[in-house]
Design a protein around this motif. Structure first.
Motif, PDB file in Angstrom:
ATOM      1  N   ASP A   1      -1.386  52.763  38.807  1.00  0.00           N
ATOM      2  CA  ASP A   1      -0.505  53.926  39.109  1.00  0.00           C
ATOM      3  C   ASP A   1      -0.224  54.962  37.988  1.00  0.00           C
ATOM      4  O   ASP A   1      -0.397  56.369  38.121  1.00  0.00           O
ATOM      5  CB  ASP A   1       0.947  53.460  39.528  1.00  0.00           C
ATOM      6  N   ALA A   2      -0.020  54.548  36.803  1.00  0.00           N
ATOM      7  CA  ALA A   2       0.097  55.306  35.514  1.00  0.00           C
ATOM      8  C   ALA A   2      -1.318  56.064  35.205  1.00  0.00           C
ATOM      9  O   ALA A   2      -1.333  57.321  35.184  1.00  0.00           O
ATOM     10  CB  ALA A   2       0.515  54.407  34.336  1.00  0.00           C
ATOM     11  N   ASN A   3      -2.380  55.401  35.385  1.00  0.00           N
ATOM     12  CA  ASN A   3      -3.583  56.251  34.967  1.00  0.00           C
ATOM     13  C   ASN A   3      -4.032  57.101  36.086  1.00  0.00           C
ATOM     14  O   ASN A   3      -4.606  58.186  35.832  1.00  0.00           O
ATOM     15  CB  ASN A   3      -4.905  55.020  34.887  1.00  0.00           C
TER      16      ASN A   3
ATOM     17  N   SER B   1      -4.551  62.547  37.753  1.00  0.00           N
ATOM     18  CA  SER B   1      -4.038  63.630  38.775  1.00  0.00           C
ATOM     19  C   SER B   1      -3.728  64.891  37.983  1.00  0.00           C
ATOM     20  O   SER B   1      -4.223  65.976  38.222  1.00  0.00           O
ATOM     21  CB  SER B   1      -3.276  63.215  39.574  1.00  0.00           C
ATOM     22  N   ARG B   2      -3.170  64.750  36.854  1.00  0.00           N
ATOM     23  CA  ARG B   2      -2.559  65.640  36.173  1.00  0.00           C
ATOM     24  C   ARG B   2      -3.875  66.357  35.236  1.00  0.00           C
ATOM     25  O   ARG B   2      -3.885  67.679  35.277  1.00  0.00           O
ATOM     26  CB  ARG B   2      -1.864  65.283  34.999  1.00  0.00           C
TER      27      ARG B   2
ATOM     28  N   GLY C   1      -4.820  70.283  35.946  1.00  0.00           N
ATOM     29  CA  GLY C   1      -5.116  71.059  34.967  1.00  0.00           C
ATOM     30  C   GLY C   1      -6.392  71.860  34.844  1.00  0.00           C
ATOM     31  O   GLY C   1      -6.593  73.076  34.686  1.00  0.00           O
ATOM     32  N   MET C   2      -7.722  71.161  35.182  1.00  0.00           N
ATOM     33  CA  MET C   2      -9.022  71.454  35.083  1.00  0.00           C
ATOM     34  C   MET C   2      -9.020  72.467  36.440  1.00  0.00           C
ATOM     35  O   MET C   2      -9.702  73.472  36.397  1.00  0.00           O
ATOM     36  CB  MET C   2     -10.010  70.331  35.531  1.00  0.00           C
ATOM     37  N   LEU C   3      -8.324  72.333  37.698  1.00  0.00           N
ATOM     38  CA  LEU C   3      -8.650  73.254  38.686  1.00  0.00           C
ATOM     39  C   LEU C   3      -8.005  74.591  38.313  1.00  0.00           C
ATOM     40  O   LEU C   3      -8.561  75.473  38.561  1.00  0.00           O
ATOM     41  CB  LEU C   3      -7.841  72.482  40.036  1.00  0.00           C
ATOM     42  N   ARG C   4      -6.731  74.490  37.641  1.00  0.00           N
ATOM     43  CA  ARG C   4      -6.204  75.670  37.449  1.00  0.00           C
ATOM     44  C   ARG C   4      -7.166  76.561  36.451  1.00  0.00           C
ATOM     45  O   ARG C   4      -7.286  77.710  36.844  1.00  0.00           O
ATOM     46  CB  ARG C   4      -4.757  75.159  36.631  1.00  0.00           C
ATOM     47  N   ARG C   5      -7.691  75.859  35.485  1.00  0.00           N
ATOM     48  CA  ARG C   5      -8.637  76.518  34.593  1.00  0.00           C
ATOM     49  C   ARG C   5      -9.584  77.329  35.197  1.00  0.00           C
ATOM     50  O   ARG C   5     -10.167  78.342  34.910  1.00  0.00           O
ATOM     51  CB  ARG C   5      -8.929  75.807  33.532  1.00  0.00           C
ATOM     52  N   ILE C   6     -10.474  76.373  36.350  1.00  0.00           N
ATOM     53  CA  ILE C   6     -11.502  77.154  37.007  1.00  0.00           C
ATOM     54  C   ILE C   6     -11.027  78.187  37.805  1.00  0.00           C
ATOM     55  O   ILE C   6     -11.714  79.224  37.750  1.00  0.00           O
ATOM     56  CB  ILE C   6     -12.108  75.932  38.086  1.00  0.00           C
TER      57      ILE C   6
END
Length: 217
Positions: A171-173, A178-179, A183-188
């Protein structure tokens, strides 16, 4: 190691000789004296059992090429101990002729009937003793099964706890992944917006250039 085994053998011989003598005396006694001797023999038998355990440990430490001989001697001692235990069980409910006479009294013909009655009671006691021994054996086996079940449950509990720990780690991984993806989607998206804005500026610049060029002519 063999010297220790031989020392245990001497102790075994001395103790079993004493036990044989005491067990033979039990049927000749009655009352408190008999009870005390029975307790004493029971204690000595427990000491012999512990001595047998020590001898068994010593045999395991003896080199393999010599172990067979000591195993044979140990086996004979175990058989002797079993015989002593059986004799002890019989002696606890047995009475010599003298003790029977003392318990029943010597009053002519009636003593024979009383003696037969006592023998019958003795047989009943022996049967009850055997049933008790069988019940005790069943109880011991049941306790062993219960211990095995508890051990298995303990092992299952540890497995479940480890599975839960692995699930928490997963779950932690997943949360970290997911985070990172967010972040990658936001930068794209940001990069695409910048590209659109840059394209619009370039297009606007071209249009203005064409406009002013045509106006100059």
């Amino acid at each position: 190691m063999s010297s220790d085994f031989e020392s245990y053998e001497q102790d075994f011989g001395t103790t079993t000789a004493e036990l044989t003598n005491k067990i033979g005396r039990i049927p000749k006694l009655s009352g408190e004296e008999k009870t005390q001797l029975i307790l004493n023999v029971d204690k000595q038998l427990e000491e012999v059992r512990e001595l047998m355990e020590q001898m068994d440990l010593e045999v395991r430490e003896i080199p393999i090429q010599s172990r067979a001989m000591y195993n044979g001697r140990l086996k004979s001692y175990k058989q002797e101990l079993e015989k002593l235990e059986k004799d002890f069980k019989r002696s606890r409910i047995a009475y010599s002729d003298e003790v029977r006479q003392e318990l029943l009294g010597d009053d002519g013909g009636s003593s024979e009937g009383q003696r037969a009655h006592l023998l019958d009671n003795t047989e009943r006691l022996e049967r009850s003793s055997r049933r008790l021994e069988a019940g005790y054996q069943i109880a011991v086996e049941t306790e062993q099964v219960g211990q095995e079940i508890l051990s298995n449950l303990h092992g299952d509990r540890e497995k479940i706890q480890k599975a839960r720990e692995r699930l928490r780690e997963t779950d932690a991984n997943l949360g970290k992944s997911s985070r990172i993806l967010t972040g990658m989607l936001r930068r794209i998206i940001q990069n695409r917006v910048l590209v659109f804005m840059l394209g619009a500026i370039i297009l606007l610049t071209i249009i203005l250039a064409i406009y002013f060029n045509l106006r100059g002519h």
